[in-house]
Motif scaffolding. Structure first.
Motif, mmCIF file in Angstrom:
data_model
loop_
_atom_site.group_PDB
_atom_site.id
_atom_site.type_symbol
_atom_site.label_atom_id
_atom_site.label_comp_id
_atom_site.label_asym_id
_atom_site.label_seq_id
_atom_site.Cartn_x
_atom_site.Cartn_y
_atom_site.Cartn_z
ATOM 1 N N SER A 190 46.211 52.371 43.483
ATOM 2 C CA SER A 190 45.910 53.010 45.062
ATOM 3 C C SER A 190 46.738 52.104 46.343
ATOM 4 O O SER A 190 46.574 52.678 47.406
ATOM 5 C CB SER A 190 45.515 53.563 44.772
ATOM 6 N N ILE A 191 46.342 50.633 45.895
ATOM 7 C CA ILE A 191 47.145 49.803 46.485
ATOM 8 C C ILE A 191 48.711 49.355 47.423
ATOM 9 O O ILE A 191 48.142 49.472 48.215
ATOM 10 C CB ILE A 191 45.953 48.315 46.204
ATOM 11 N N PRO A 192 49.353 49.767 46.517
ATOM 12 C CA PRO A 192 50.892 49.640 46.479
ATOM 13 C C PRO A 192 51.335 50.562 47.080
ATOM 14 O O PRO A 192 50.340 52.209 47.085
ATOM 15 C CB PRO A 192 50.656 49.406 45.232
ATOM 16 N N ALA A 193 52.188 51.182 47.592
ATOM 17 C CA ALA A 193 52.937 52.535 48.247
ATOM 18 C C ALA A 193 54.135 53.001 48.063
ATOM 19 O O ALA A 193 54.140 52.561 46.771
ATOM 20 C CB ALA A 193 53.852 52.004 49.307
ATOM 21 N N GLY A 194 53.453 54.370 47.614
ATOM 22 C CA GLY A 194 54.381 55.462 47.352
ATOM 23 C C GLY A 194 54.529 55.808 45.444
ATOM 24 O O GLY A 194 53.655 55.794 45.081
ATOM 25 N N PHE A 195 55.257 55.454 44.778
ATOM 26 C CA PHE A 195 55.616 55.473 43.679
ATOM 27 C C PHE A 195 55.424 54.361 42.776
ATOM 28 O O PHE A 195 56.036 53.686 42.966
ATOM 29 C CB PHE A 195 56.951 56.214 42.947
ATOM 30 N N VAL A 196 54.141 53.762 42.197
ATOM 31 C CA VAL A 196 53.633 53.129 40.894
ATOM 32 C C VAL A 196 53.111 52.712 40.063
ATOM 33 O O VAL A 196 52.614 53.552 39.833
ATOM 34 C CB VAL A 196 52.521 52.808 41.835
ATOM 35 N N GLU A 197 53.659 51.411 39.503
ATOM 36 C CA GLU A 197 53.429 50.657 38.207
ATOM 37 C C GLU A 197 52.353 50.098 37.884
ATOM 38 O O GLU A 197 53.132 49.417 38.714
ATOM 39 C CB GLU A 197 54.691 51.173 37.827
ATOM 40 N N TRP A 198 51.918 50.258 37.341
ATOM 41 C CA TRP A 198 50.617 49.020 36.472
ATOM 42 C C TRP A 198 50.744 48.892 35.249
ATOM 43 O O TRP A 198 51.043 49.642 33.962
ATOM 44 C CB TRP A 198 48.892 49.808 36.745
ATOM 45 N N LYS A 199 51.377 47.697 35.591
ATOM 46 C CA LYS A 199 51.903 46.918 33.786
ATOM 47 C C LYS A 199 50.871 46.213 33.981
ATOM 48 O O LYS A 199 49.656 45.898 34.152
ATOM 49 C CB LYS A 199 52.410 45.241 34.337
ATOM 50 N N MET A 200 50.296 46.637 31.737
ATOM 51 C CA MET A 200 49.269 46.667 31.238
ATOM 52 C C MET A 200 48.957 44.633 31.290
ATOM 53 O O MET A 200 46.989 44.304 31.224
ATOM 54 C CB MET A 200 49.669 46.079 29.923
ATOM 55 N N GLY A 201 50.155 43.529 31.031
ATOM 56 C CA GLY A 201 49.857 42.318 31.540
ATOM 57 C C GLY A 201 49.541 41.994 30.663
ATOM 58 O O GLY A 201 48.780 42.545 29.289
ATOM 59 N N GLU A 202 49.558 40.727 30.427
ATOM 60 C CA GLU A 202 48.504 39.625 29.617
ATOM 61 C C GLU A 202 47.661 39.348 29.261
ATOM 62 O O GLU A 202 46.740 39.027 28.014
ATOM 63 C CB GLU A 202 49.913 38.216 29.356
ATOM 64 N N ALA A 203 46.955 39.632 30.784
ATOM 65 C CA ALA A 203 45.358 38.689 31.056
ATOM 66 C C ALA A 203 45.029 39.073 32.229
ATOM 67 O O ALA A 203 46.047 39.903 32.846
ATOM 68 C CB ALA A 203 45.226 37.348 31.139
#
Ligand code: PMV
Length: 321
Positions: free
Chosen positions: A143-156
């Motif tokens: 809910s921080i970035p705008a519009g259509f958003v992807e949350w990447k798992m990340g390494e850490a």
């Protein structure tokens, strides 16, 4: 600055986050994709003061116990980053029902991360804010970035954050949220994530997530509604299959939830651009192209068991007001 107010929108997940590889840091077992919901919002004010303890009021009702602890947990991270000890008064208002599968925690922790960090004098980058919001509620990272958003798992810890994959005006999608039950859900998502791994279906769901993410991301970028509707329904059904087969089993659907699934599939077969997805609740998010929203809303209101329909377009980023 010692006081700041921020607004953020809830989001609806198209590819779901369900299960953590680290429950404390809220590092997810798979990436996820969502859209922010315009018109629905949480407005949160954080004021640091000389008070002895943090305080919280949601919709003018004082909150103590677990709810306040979760807020203090985020404020502790903020205090440590800013090098301050002050306690804070937090007031928050939602214009939509909380705890009913409309990701109230997403909007709440995104607004808290932004207002809290600003009030403490910090100027965090978008990824840093997304990481901070994630610590309160995983979906809040989106809910921080705008519009259509992807949350990447990340390494850490520091690279598991969300980013915009398309702006608000990219695609005129509308979410018609059919309210089947406005009551507070019995099992919250924090407990749900913790038991996701007890379902024998979870490993399969997680292993297949990169495929679903790619299909969904491409469908959004190409505005291919048919591919989009098929993948969001498939992903939602997979997550609920995991929920239903966990120990203990979680069954969020009501009979009206299932009735809406059947109707939506019939409407799509007859040519309407519409698809469904459900978070951790009974309410059905019926996603359609903007020009069909009035018609879909009308049809949903005619279904027995639907008490209300909230209509939301694509929402912007969390912002300071
Ligand atoms: O952020 P949480 O812990 O409330 O979990 C959200 C889980 C779902 O809403 C069911 C899926 C999602 O990706 O938003």
């Amino acid at each position: 600055m010692t006081t700041a107010t921020a607004i953020s929108h809830p989001n609806i997940a198209f590819i779901k986050y369900w299960g953590n590889r680290d429950n404390t840091l809220r590092l997810p077992v798979n990436g996820s994709i969502s859209m922010n919901l315009d018109g629905l919002f949480t407005r949160t004010t954080v004021s640091f003061s000389s008070a002895k303890t943090d305080s919280l009021a949601i919709n003018s009702t004082p909150v103590t116990g677990k709810g306040l602890e979760r807020v203090s947990y985020i404020l502790d991270i903020v205090r440590e980053k800013a090098g301050i000890q002050d306690r804070a008064d937090v007031t928050s208002e939602n214009n939509f029902p909380a705890g009913a599968g409309i990701a109230s925690s997403a909007a709440a922790f995104a607004a808290l991360a932004l207002a809290g960090s600003k009030a403490a004098g910090l100027n965090l980058s978008e990824p840093e804010l997304s990481v901070l919001a994630r610590r309160g509620s995983g979906s809040a990272s989106r809910s921080i970035p705008a519009g259509f958003v992807e949350w990447k798992m990340g390494e850490a810890e520091s690279d598991s954050y969300a980013f915009s994959i398309a702006p608000v005006d990219h695609w005129n999608l509308v979410d018609c949220v059919a309210i089947v039950s406005a009551s507070h859900k019995t099992t919250g998502s924090t407990e749900g994530h913790a038991i996701a791994g007890t379902s024998p279906l979870q490993d399969v769901r997680v292993a297949d997530a990169p495929r679903r993410l790619e299909i969904c991301r491409n469908a959004i970028l190409k505005k291919d509604f048919e591919a989009f509707a098929n993948i969001i329904e498939h992903d939602s059904d997979m997550m609920h299959s995991v929920m239903m087969t966990s120990k203990p089993p979680l069954m969020y659907w009501q009979s009206a939830t299932v009735e809406i699934f059947h109707q939506v599939r019939e409407w799509r077969a007859s040519g309407l651009p519409v698809g469904y997805t459900v978070d951790a609740g009974a309410n059905v998010h019926v996603i359609c192209l903007g020009e069909y929203a009035k018609e879909i809303e009308k049809r949903l209101r005619e279904i027995p068991g639907v008490s209300n329909v909230l209509v939301a377009g694509v929402g912007g980023a969390a912002k300071v007001v």
